[in-house]
Scaffold this active site. Structure first.
Site, mmCIF file in Angstrom:
data_model
loop_
_atom_site.group_PDB
_atom_site.id
_atom_site.type_symbol
_atom_site.label_atom_id
_atom_site.label_comp_id
_atom_site.label_asym_id
_atom_site.label_seq_id
_atom_site.Cartn_x
_atom_site.Cartn_y
_atom_site.Cartn_z
ATOM 1 N N GLU A 110 0.973 -1.194 0.118
ATOM 2 C CA GLU A 110 -0.022 0.060 -0.072
ATOM 3 C C GLU A 110 0.735 1.208 0.063
ATOM 4 O O GLU A 110 0.534 2.439 -0.631
ATOM 5 C CB GLU A 110 -0.958 0.002 1.306
ATOM 6 C CG GLU A 110 -2.011 -0.923 1.065
ATOM 7 C CD GLU A 110 -2.840 -1.123 2.342
ATOM 8 O OE1 GLU A 110 -2.388 -1.416 3.262
ATOM 9 O OE2 GLU A 110 -4.139 -0.863 2.267
ATOM 10 N N GLU A 130 -4.217 -9.481 3.348
ATOM 11 C CA GLU A 130 -4.827 -9.504 4.302
ATOM 12 C C GLU A 130 -6.037 -10.357 4.843
ATOM 13 O O GLU A 130 -6.370 -10.552 5.899
ATOM 14 C CB GLU A 130 -5.470 -8.011 4.728
ATOM 15 C CG GLU A 130 -4.395 -6.828 4.938
ATOM 16 C CD GLU A 130 -3.579 -6.534 3.710
ATOM 17 O OE1 GLU A 130 -3.888 -7.256 2.596
ATOM 18 O OE2 GLU A 130 -2.949 -5.335 3.583
#
Ligand code: NAD
Length: 701
Positions: A110, A130
Site C-alpha cells: 500500500e 490481509e
C-alpha cells in the site's frame, strides 16, 4: 548520509534523495520507520538541492508489511500512521519512486501504491494478503488497487490474497518498469528521466478511468459475489473487500478511504479475524519439535521409490516428479502398473490442457518416472514410500523385502492410514530409518502430510522427512503412533457419532447439513460417498451385518460416487448428493433390527455430539503425546479435512465455547447416548482448572 530515525536514513545523490530503510529482518513498517519516512519526505520537500525521492529498503525485501509486534500495544504512538505516511508520499510535490525487491505485502505494498512510480526487480512479489488474516487492506489498498487494475482484477487479487510476480504486476500497471541490474541506481536514473522528460506526478487517487466500467455495470459486484460464494462461505473479509471496492467506485476518494477504515475495523474486531489470526500462528507452532534441534543433520533425497501405483501411489509419485525428483514406481502386476502410469499421465495431460503446465513439462515429468515390476530396482533410491493395500501382513512382507534390497541410509516409509508403524518397523534391521508418511487423497493436491514418528525413528530421519515435506509444498506435521494417528483417529470419533445419529435420529441429509452449515465443505456421509464406502469394508466378515448400513449399501453395489450412488444418488457427471428413499428405508430397517426406537434430535445437539466427540478425542491425543501441541491438531484438521479457518481450529473452537460448557454437554451425552462420550481426563482437568487447549503445554520427556 543523514539519520532520520533508528531505521531510516537520507542520502542525496545528484539531486535525488534516497530514503533508505534498514529494519531487519523484513523491513516491517514499525513506528520508527513510519516516522523516518514522513520526516524524509518533508526534508526532501524543503531541500532545494533535491528534485526527486527514491524509496529503498536494505536487506532481503522492500517493506514486507506492518509490524505485528506493535498490534494492540498502547505504548506505540498512533501518529504517524501508515495512512499518514502514504498521504505524505502521494502528496509530495517532487516525484517519488518505490524501488521494490523481495516480498512486498500488505501495508508495504500500500505504501508503494502511494508513490508516484514503482520499479521492481524481476524476482519481486507484491500482494495484499490481509484476507488470509480475516481483515482487509486498511491503508487505501482497496481504494487504490481497482484504480489501477480495474474492479474485477482487483477484487480477485484481494479476495484470494496471493502475491503476484513483478512481471504480472508490470502487466497490470502496478509496476512501471522491471529492473535489470542495480535496483537503486536504476530507480535513480528512472526518476531523473521522470524529471527531465517532464512526466506527471501519477497519484493513483486521481485515476478514475478504470472505475468507469463498474459504474456503468454495478452488477459486476454481485456477479463476483456469486463467483466466490463457495470459497468465501462463512468468511467475513471477502465481503468487506467487495463493499470497500464498491465504495472506491461510488464515493469520493477520501470518503472511500473512511469507508475502508470502517470495514477494516469491523473485520479486525470480528471473531472470524481472531480465529484466522490464531491459525496463522498455529501453523508456525505446529512445526516445532521440541526434542529435534533445528541443526539436526538431514539426508539428501535425490531419488524416490514408490511401491503400489494405486490411488495414493500415483499421487505421491507426482509430488516428486513435479519437483524434478526421479521416481521408480513398483507394482505387483503389469496391468496395475500400466493403469497407474496411465492415470499419472492423464492427470498431467489434463493440467496441460488447462494451461497449468506446458506440454514440455508433461514430457519431462513422465521421463523422470521409471515404472517397474522388479523391486530390486529400488536398490539405489534415497527414500521408499510404500502405498500397497492396507494389510499388515502385506506391508510387513514389503518392508522385509525393501530392507534387504535398499542401500544403507535409505529411508523406508509407509503411507498407511491406520496401521502401527512400530510393528512395521520391527520386521526390518533398521527401525531407526522407518517412518510413516501419511499423505492425503488426492496426494498430488492435498497439502497435509502427517509425519509419523515411530518409537525408534531417528531424529535425522524425522528432520529429513519434515524438510522434504516442506520442499514438496506440504504442511508437514509430526504425529505419534496410534490407530489412525491424529487426523483419522479424530475422524473415527466423529464417524462413530454420525453413524449413531443415522441409526437413532436422523437421515444422511440432515446430519450432513449441520456439518456443512458449520463450515465444512461436506458432511460425513457425502465425504464417505466421495472416498468410497468399500474402504475398510470387511465384506463377509462384517459383524452385525443387518444393523450395519454401510455393509448393506456395499452389498447392493452402492460404493459411493464412483458407482453413481452410496448414501446418496449422483447423476451422471455430477457430485451433488441426492437423497434416496430406498437408502432411507435401509436405515430405518437397520434401526428396527437393532431394536432401536428412532427419535428426533435438535440440530444443535447433532452438531455438538459430532464436534465435541472430536474435541474429546483431541484431548486424549494430546494427553498421550500423539500430537506435540494443540496447534498441530488444528492444522491437521484444517489442511486434511476442511475445518473452516474462520473457526480457528478444533481445539481453538473448544476454547472459545469454553471447556466447562463442552464437558457439561459431554457428560449429558455420555448418559443419554454413548458412554464413549465421557469427557477425557485431560479435558475434565482443564475445564476444572479454568485451563484451555491453547495454554496446554506437553510435559517434557
Ligand atoms: P489402492 O488399492 O488404490 O492401491 C494399492 C496398489 O498397491 C494397487 O495398485 C496394488 O496392485 C498395489 N500392490 C498391492 N500389493 C503390492 C505389492 N506387493 N507390490 C507392489 N504393489 C502392490 O490403494 P490406495 O487407496 O492407494 O491405498 C494405499 C495405501 O495408502 C493404504 O495403506 C491406504 O490405507 C493408504 N491411504 C489411502 C488413502 C485414500 O484415501 N485412498 C489416503 C491415505 C492413505
Amino acid at each position: 548520509m543523514k539519520t532520520l530515525s533508528q531505521s531510516v536514513s537520507y542520502d542525496v545523490q545528484d539531486g535525488v534523495a534516497v530514503l533508505i530503510t534498514d529494519n531487519p529482518p523484513v523491513n516491517a513498517m514499525s513506528y520508527h520507520v513510519r516516522q523516518g519516512l514522513v520526516d524524509g519526505v518533508r526534508e526532501a520537500e524543503n531541500d532545494e538541492n533535491v528534485e526527486a525521492i527514491v524509496l529503498h529498503c536494505e536487506g532481503r525485501t522492500f517493506f514486507a508489511g506492518m509490524d505485528i509486534s506493535e498490534f494492540g500495544n498502547p505504548d506505540v504512538p498512533e501518529s504517524p500512521s501508515i495512512r499518514d505516511v502514504i498521504e505524505e508520499l502521494e502528496g509530495s510535490s517532487k516525484p517519488v519512486v518505490a524501488a521494490i525487491h523481495g516480498t512486498t505485502l500488505g501495508g508495504g505494498f500500500e505504501t508503494a501504491l502511494g508513490c508516484h512510480y514503482r520499479v521492481a526487480v524481476p524476482s519481486a512479489r507484491v500482494g495484499l494478503p490481509e484476507v488470509k488474516l480475516g481483515i482487509i487492506p486498511g491503508a487505501g489498498g482497496t481504494v487504490r488497487l481497482p484504480r489501477v487494475l480495474g474492479v474485477e482484477l482487483a477484487l480477485a487479487m484481494m479476495t484470494a490474497g496471493n502475491p503476484i510476480s513483478a512481471q504480472a504486476a508490470f502487466e497490470g500497471g502496478l509496476v512501471d518498469e522491471i529492473v535489470e541490474g542495480d535496483l537503486v541506481s536504476f530507480a535513480t536514473t528512472f526518476v531523473r528521466k521522470v524529471i527531465s522528460d517532464g512526466w506527471p506526478l501519477l497519484r493513483i487517487r486521481d485515476f478514475d478511468e478504470n472505475l468507469e466500467e463498474a459504474r456503468e455495470n454495478p452488477a459486476i459486484f454481485d456477479d463476483f459475489r456469486k463467483e466466490i460464494a463457495r470459497k468465501s462461505r462463512g468468511f467475513k473479509a471477502p465481503e468487506a473487500i467487495i463493499q470497500s471496492v464498491e465504495g472506491a467506485v461510488n464515493l469520493p476518494f477520501d470518503e472511500a478511504l473512511e469507508n475502508e477504515r470502517r470495514l477494516f475495523v469491523e473485520c479486525q474486531n470480528s471473531p472470524e479475524a481472531k480465529a484466522q489470526q490464531y491459525f496463522f500462528f498455529a501453523e508456525r507452532q505446529a512445526k516445532k519439535i521440541p526434542d529435534v534441534p533445528k541443526d539436526t543433520p538431514t539426508r539428501e533425497i535425490q531419488s524416490v521409490g514408490v511401491i503400489g501405483a494405486g490411488t495414493m501411489g500415483g499421487g505421491i509419485s507426482m509430488n516428486f516428479l513435479n519437483r524434478g525428483i526421479p521416481v521408480t514406481l513398483i507394482e505387483a502386476t503389469q496391468e496395475a502398473l500400466d493403469r497407474g502410469v496411465g492415470t499419472i499421465e492423464k492427470n498431467y495431460v489434463r493440467s496441460a490442457k488447462k494451461g497449468r503446465i506446458t506440454a514440455d513439462d508433461v514430457e519431462l515429468r513422465m521421463s523422470l518416472l521409471t515404472p517397474s515390476l522388479d523391486d530390486e530396482d529400488l536398490a539405489d533410491v534415497d527414500l521408499v514410500i510404500e502405498a500397497v493395500f492396507e494389510d499388515m501382513d502385506l506391508k510387513k512382507s514389503v518392508f522385509k523385502r525393501i530392507d534387504a534390497i535398499c542401500k544403507p541410509g535409505c529411508i523406508l516409509a509407509s503411507n498407511t492410514s491406520y496401521l502401527d508403524i512400530n510393528d512395521i518397523a520391527s520386521v526390518t534391521t533398521r527401525p531407526e530409518d522407518v517412518i510413516g508418511l501419511h499423505f492425503f487423497s488426492p496426494a498430488n493436491i492435498m497439502r497435509l502430510l502427517e509425519v509419523v514418528r515411530g518409537d525408534k525413528t531417528s531424529n535425522e530421519v524425522l528432520a529429513t522427512c519434515m524438510k522434504m515435506g516442506t520442499g514438496l509444498g506440504k504442511v508437514a506435521v509430526v504425529v505419534g503412533v496410534c490407530r489412525g494417528f491424529v487426523g483419522n483417529r479424530i475422524l473415527s470419533a466423529r464417524m462413530r457419532q454420525s453413524d449413531d445419529l443415522l441409526r437413532k435420529n436422523a437421515m444422511p441429509k440432515e446430519i450432513d447439513q449441520v456439518i456443512y452449515d458449520f463450515g465444512f465443505p461436506m458432511g460425513p456421509f457425502a465425504m464417505r460417498d466421495l472416498a468410497g464406502l468399500d474402504i475398510g469394508w470387511l465384506k463377509d466378515e462384517t459383524p452385525d451385518k443387518e444393523t450395519d448400513v454401510r455393509h448393506q449399501l456395499c452389498t447392493l453395489g452402492r460404493l459411493g460416487q464412483k458407482t453413481g450412488g452410496g448414501f446418496y444418488d449422483y447423476e451422471e457427471g455430477s457430485r451433488t448428493p441426492i437423497p434416496n428413499a430406498n437408502v432411507e428405508q435401509i436405515i430405518r430397517d437397520a434401526a428396527t433390527f437393532a431394536g432401536l426406537q428412532r427419535e428426533g434430535i435438535s440440530e444443535e445437539d447433532m452438531l455438538k455430539r459430532m464436534i465435541y466427540a472430536m474435541v474429546n478425542e483431541a484431548a486424549k491425543i494430546l494427553d498421550e503425546g500423539i500430537a506435540l501441541n494443540a496447534a498441530a491438531i488444528d492444522v491437521i484438521w484444517v489442511y486434511g479435512y476442511g475445518w473452516p479457518t474462520y473457526r480457528g481450529g478444533l481445539t481453538y473452537y473448544a476454547d472459545q465455547v469454553g471447556l466447562q460448557n463442552v464437558v457439561g454437554d459431554l457428560d449429558r451425552f455420555a448418559k443419554e447416548y454413548d458412554p464413549e462420550l465421557e469427557p477425557a481426563p485431560l479435558l475434565r482437568r482443564l475445564a476444572e482448572e479454568g485451563g484451555s487447549f491453547g495454554k496446554f503445554v506437553q510435559p517434557a520427556g
